[in-house]
Design a protein around this motif. Structure first.
Motif, short mmCIF file in Angstrom:
data_model
loop_
_atom_site.label_atom_id
_atom_site.label_comp_id
_atom_site.label_asym_id
_atom_site.label_seq_id
_atom_site.Cartn_x
_atom_site.Cartn_y
_atom_site.Cartn_z
N LEU A 220 -6.01 -5.24 13.51
CA LEU A 220 -7.28 -4.73 13.00
C LEU A 220 -8.21 -5.80 12.47
O LEU A 220 -9.43 -5.61 12.40
N GLY B 148 -10.28 3.44 2.69
CA GLY B 148 -10.50 2.73 3.96
C GLY B 148 -9.22 2.14 4.51
O GLY B 148 -8.14 2.68 4.29
N LEU B 149 -9.36 1.01 5.19
CA LEU B 149 -8.20 0.44 5.89
C LEU B 149 -7.51 -0.63 5.06
O LEU B 149 -8.17 -1.49 4.46
N VAL B 150 -6.20 -0.59 5.08
CA VAL B 150 -5.42 -1.55 4.30
C VAL B 150 -5.60 -2.97 4.87
O VAL B 150 -5.57 -3.95 4.11
N PHE C 280 -7.52 1.89 -3.52
CA PHE C 280 -8.30 1.47 -2.36
C PHE C 280 -8.58 2.66 -1.45
O PHE C 280 -7.82 3.63 -1.41
N MET D 83 2.02 1.46 12.70
CA MET D 83 1.09 1.09 11.62
C MET D 83 1.07 -0.44 11.45
O MET D 83 0.02 -1.06 11.30
N PHE E 26 7.61 5.63 12.02
CA PHE E 26 6.27 5.83 11.45
C PHE E 26 5.63 4.47 11.15
O PHE E 26 4.42 4.29 11.31
N ARG F 6 6.30 -3.03 2.90
CA ARG F 6 6.63 -1.61 3.02
C ARG F 6 8.14 -1.44 2.94
O ARG F 6 8.91 -2.28 3.41
N PRO G 53 0.83 -1.21 0.00
CA PRO G 53 0.00 0.00 0.00
C PRO G 53 0.86 1.26 0.00
O PRO G 53 1.98 1.27 0.49
N GLY G 54 0.30 2.33 -0.54
CA GLY G 54 1.02 3.60 -0.50
C GLY G 54 0.22 4.69 -1.19
O GLY G 54 -0.83 4.42 -1.78
N SER G 55 0.73 5.92 -1.08
CA SER G 55 0.09 7.03 -1.77
C SER G 55 0.57 7.11 -3.22
O SER G 55 -0.18 7.51 -4.12
N SER H 116 -0.80 -1.98 14.34
CA SER H 116 -2.25 -1.72 14.20
C SER H 116 -2.84 -2.61 13.12
O SER H 116 -3.90 -3.22 13.32
N ASN H 117 -2.14 -2.68 11.99
CA ASN H 117 -2.66 -3.50 10.90
C ASN H 117 -2.80 -4.96 11.31
O ASN H 117 -3.72 -5.66 10.90
N LEU I 57 -3.63 4.45 -2.33
CA LEU I 57 -4.58 5.01 -1.36
C LEU I 57 -5.38 6.17 -1.96
O LEU I 57 -4.83 7.12 -2.49
O1 PNS Z 1 3.02 6.16 0.74
P1 PNS Z 1 2.57 6.50 2.12
O2 PNS Z 1 1.82 7.81 2.12
O3 PNS Z 1 3.69 6.44 3.13
O4 PNS Z 1 1.52 5.35 2.53
C1 PNS Z 1 0.78 5.42 3.71
C2 PNS Z 1 -0.32 4.34 3.70
C3 PNS Z 1 -1.19 4.47 2.47
C4 PNS Z 1 0.33 2.96 3.69
C5 PNS Z 1 -1.15 4.47 5.00
O5 PNS Z 1 -1.53 5.80 5.17
C6 PNS Z 1 -2.40 3.59 4.98
O6 PNS Z 1 -2.31 2.38 5.01
N1 PNS Z 1 -3.58 4.25 4.90
C7 PNS Z 1 -4.85 3.59 4.85
C8 PNS Z 1 -5.54 3.60 6.21
C9 PNS Z 1 -4.92 2.53 7.08
O7 PNS Z 1 -5.15 1.36 6.90
N2 PNS Z 1 -4.06 2.98 8.02
C10 PNS Z 1 -3.24 2.09 8.83
C11 PNS Z 1 -3.95 1.66 10.06
S1 PNS Z 1 -3.42 2.56 11.43
#
Ligand code: PNS
Length: 166
Positions: free
Chosen positions: A112, A75-77, A73, A105, A101, A91, A11-13, A108-109, A40
């Motif tokens: 979840l 919502g949540l990954v 996508f 995440m 950072f 990642r 996942p990513g922007s 949490s993932n 995202l």
């Molecule tokens: O390329 P990036 O901006 O570093 O990617 C960040 C990304 C997209 C991986 C993160 O913001 C994300 O997964 N967003 C979706 C919402 C989510 O699932 N957040 C993580 C749970 S805390």
């Protein structure tokens, strides 16, 4: 008995895709049977490139990678991973700041959604570890040479995009 397919989500922007992202996709494609690059869509943020532009750009750059597919996508990954039957998230880590950072995440993932997706971190290659999409956007806006940071295809789209702006 056939072995279960190893599916991962990256996942990513990707706003925009950089040479660092592309390297990670290629390396990830060798670790998993199927790698879904997930772009995202964040309705609260105005991206530099639209969702369609980002997906199309990535799809073009990875067309020679049969194990890789691209999708948008929201919502949540963790929910996307469950929907796809993916047990891993991929990642890239460029620095200690990235890891700071990434760790909350990843935890949490994992929590979840049962059974808990695992995040696999790959270190960015040192020669690419300075690159970020933010830096690329900044250079693009000022008409700088983007070749060290992105592929020629991405550079062309960004240059056109900036020229077309008021
Ligand atoms: O390329 P990036 O901006 O570093 O990617 C960040 C990304 C997209 C991986 C993160 O913001 C994300 O997964 N967003 C979706 C919402 C989510 O699932 N957040 C993580 C749970 S805390």
């Amino acid at each position: 008995m056939t072995a279960e397919k190893r599916i991962a989500v990256y996942p990513g922007s990707f706003d925009p895709l950089t040479r660092g992202h592309l390297d990670l996709i290629r390396r990830g494609a060798r670790l998993f049977d199927r790698l879904v690059v997930a772009v995202l869509v964040n309705p609260e943020k105005e991206p530099f490139l639209s969702e369609a532009e980002r997906v199309e750009l990535i799809a073009r750059e990875v067309r020679s990678e049969p194990r890789v597919e691209v999708r948008a996508f929201g919502g949540l990954v963790a929910h996307l991973a469950a929907e796809l039957g993916a047990r891993w998230l991929l990642r890239g880590v460029r620095s200690a700041a990235d890891l700071e950072f990434e760790l909350p995440m990843a935890h949490s993932n994992h929590l979840l959604k049962e059974p808990g997706v695992e995040t696999v971190f790959l270190p960015a290659r040192p020669e690419l570890a300075f690159i970020s999409s933010r830096l690329v956007r900044e250079i693009a806006r000022s008409g700088g040479d983007l070749r060290p940071f992105v592929t020629p295809g991405v550079a062309k789209l960004l240059a056109g995009k900036v020229r077309g702006r008021p």
